[in-house]
Design an enzyme around this catalytic site. Structure first.
Site, PDB file in Angstrom:
ATOM      1  N   SER A 199       0.830  -1.207   0.000  1.00 37.57           N
ATOM      2  CA  SER A 199       0.000   0.000   0.000  1.00 37.57           C
ATOM      3  C   SER A 199       0.863   1.255   0.000  1.00 37.57           C
ATOM      4  O   SER A 199       0.472   2.285  -0.559  1.00 37.57           O
ATOM      5  CB  SER A 199      -0.971   0.016   1.186  1.00 37.57           C
ATOM      6  OG  SER A 199      -0.284  -0.096   2.404  1.00 37.57           O
ATOM      7  N   GLU A 200       2.069   1.188   0.588  1.00 34.74           N
ATOM      8  CA  GLU A 200       3.023   2.288   0.470  1.00 34.74           C
ATOM      9  C   GLU A 200       4.463   1.787   0.497  1.00 34.74           C
ATOM     10  O   GLU A 200       4.763   0.750   1.100  1.00 34.74           O
ATOM     11  CB  GLU A 200       2.864   3.334   1.595  1.00 34.74           C
ATOM     12  CG  GLU A 200       1.830   4.398   1.317  1.00 34.74           C
ATOM     13  CD  GLU A 200       0.568   4.195   2.127  1.00 34.74           C
ATOM     14  OE1 GLU A 200      -0.352   5.023   1.992  1.00 34.74           O
ATOM     15  OE2 GLU A 200       0.498   3.210   2.875  1.00 34.74           O
ATOM     16  N   THR A 201       5.319   2.558  -0.178  1.00 34.34           N
ATOM     17  CA  THR A 201       6.770   2.385  -0.151  1.00 34.34           C
ATOM     18  C   THR A 201       7.375   3.751   0.139  1.00 34.34           C
ATOM     19  O   THR A 201       6.907   4.758  -0.392  1.00 34.34           O
ATOM     20  CB  THR A 201       7.287   1.864  -1.505  1.00 34.34           C
ATOM     21  OG1 THR A 201       6.749   0.559  -1.754  1.00 34.34           O
ATOM     22  CG2 THR A 201       8.806   1.797  -1.530  1.00 34.34           C
ATOM     23  N   HIS A 250       1.206   4.744   8.414  1.00 29.91           N
ATOM     24  CA  HIS A 250       2.059   3.559   8.613  1.00 29.91           C
ATOM     25  C   HIS A 250       3.420   3.717   7.953  1.00 29.91           C
ATOM     26  O   HIS A 250       4.428   3.242   8.486  1.00 29.91           O
ATOM     27  CB  HIS A 250       1.301   2.282   8.200  1.00 29.91           C
ATOM     28  CG  HIS A 250       1.666   1.675   6.892  1.00 29.91           C
ATOM     29  ND1 HIS A 250       1.064   2.036   5.705  1.00 29.91           N
ATOM     30  CD2 HIS A 250       2.572   0.711   6.576  1.00 29.91           C
ATOM     31  CE1 HIS A 250       1.574   1.318   4.729  1.00 29.91           C
ATOM     32  NE2 HIS A 250       2.489   0.504   5.223  1.00 29.91           N
TER      33      HIS A 250
END
Length: 300
Positions: A45-47, A75
């Site tokens: 969902s994120e990097t 997060h």
């Protein structure tokens, strides 16, 4: 050039739960297109990409979903701070040092907590005061999550859009059973919310269960995230909504949120709202993280 990365599970103290995050420890020299391609390759969902500071913080951090760059996210902020601490890049001597991350939304302080000589918990402070935008009425939104209008709760002032750096459309549902039945409908989303600022949908139920104040879910198809197992920026926005719309008095108010249960990746988020002299003083979101693997990017 080879670049090291770390993968951590965030908003949990157990591996293979919580929300997955890839942290590229040296993003220098990468442009936005390369970062976006790498984020798509990880497909979390994120990097995040760690860069030298530019505005007086400890590090600069850029955050990408599989579909776009975002100015702030919870997060990735919590996870990146704990990964940097694990890598020995936190030099502050205090027992609870504060690491300042430069994000597009602003400077984000993150307080770290040690247990047994290791940093195991981090708490961010939201970078913006809460702001709000009107939402479509509940009966129009119900088809987006394949629920009936009577499954949605309007008596507390929701649905409404809220943001502390990243906007979310907050929708209250009747209970956890309804929350579990919700299914995102892409066609209804485009028909009802397409072209509006509401591309992150955050569902909340007040019967969170033992030790839990709210159980929540978050859908963000516009960002390439079908469903997110833990969303700190949404928790911050919801904390802002509780502060300004929830009738909270002065003092420190703590809420525990559960997320990701429907995905098999249970997450725990702690939200603290501080009010003083009748006004919001701070919104903090905290949680743990577990490092599960490390590696090297061979192409960029």
């Amino acid at each position: 050039m080879p670049r090291r990365f770390v993968i951590a599970d965030v908003f949990t103290d157990q591996p293979f739960s919580g929300n997955q995050l890839a942290v590229v420890l040296d993003g220098a020299g990468l442009d936005g297109a390369a970062m976006q391609a790498i984020a798509g390759e990880f497909n979390f969902s994120e990097t995040t990409f760690v860069l030298p500071p530019e505005r007086g913080g400890d590090v600069r951090v850029r955050i990408f979903t599989p579909g776009k760059e975002v100015p702030f996210a919870g997060h990735p902020t919590i996870g990146t701070a704990l990964v940097l601490a694990d890598q020995g890049r936190v030099e502050h001597p205090a027992d609870e040092p504060v690491l300042v991350l430069e994000e597009a939304a602003g400077l984000v302080p993150v307080r770290l907590r040690r247990e047994g000589g290791r940093f195991v918990f981090a708490e961010l402070e939201a970078p913006e005061a809460p702001s709000f935008v009107p939402a479509p009425p509940a009966h129009e939104l119900a088809p987006v999550i394949r629920l009936d209008p009577h499954d949605l709760v309007t008596t507390h002032g929701l649905p409404e859009g809220a943001s502390t750096g990243l906007p979310f459309l907050i929708v209250e549902v009747r209970d956890r059973a309804v929350l579990g039945r919700a299914r995102f409908d892409g066609g209804a989303f485009e028909r009802i919310l397409g072209g509006t600022p509401h591309d992150h949908l955050y569902l909340v139920a007040r019967d969170g269960g033992p030790g839990i104040d709210f159980q929540v879910r978050m859908f963000a198809p516009g960002a390439g995230v079908a469903e997110d197992p833990a969303t700190g920026s949404a928790a911050a926005a919801f904390g802002g909504w509780l502060s300004e719309r929830g009738g909270l008095g002065d003092g420190e108010h703590r809420f525990v949120l559960a997320q990701g249960l429907e995905m098999g990746r249970p997450s725990r988020l702690e939200v603290t709202v501080v009010r003083s002299d009748g006004a919001l003083a701070a919104i903090r979101v905290g949680g743990g993280a577990v490092i599960v693997m490390e590696g090297t990017l061979l192409r960029d």
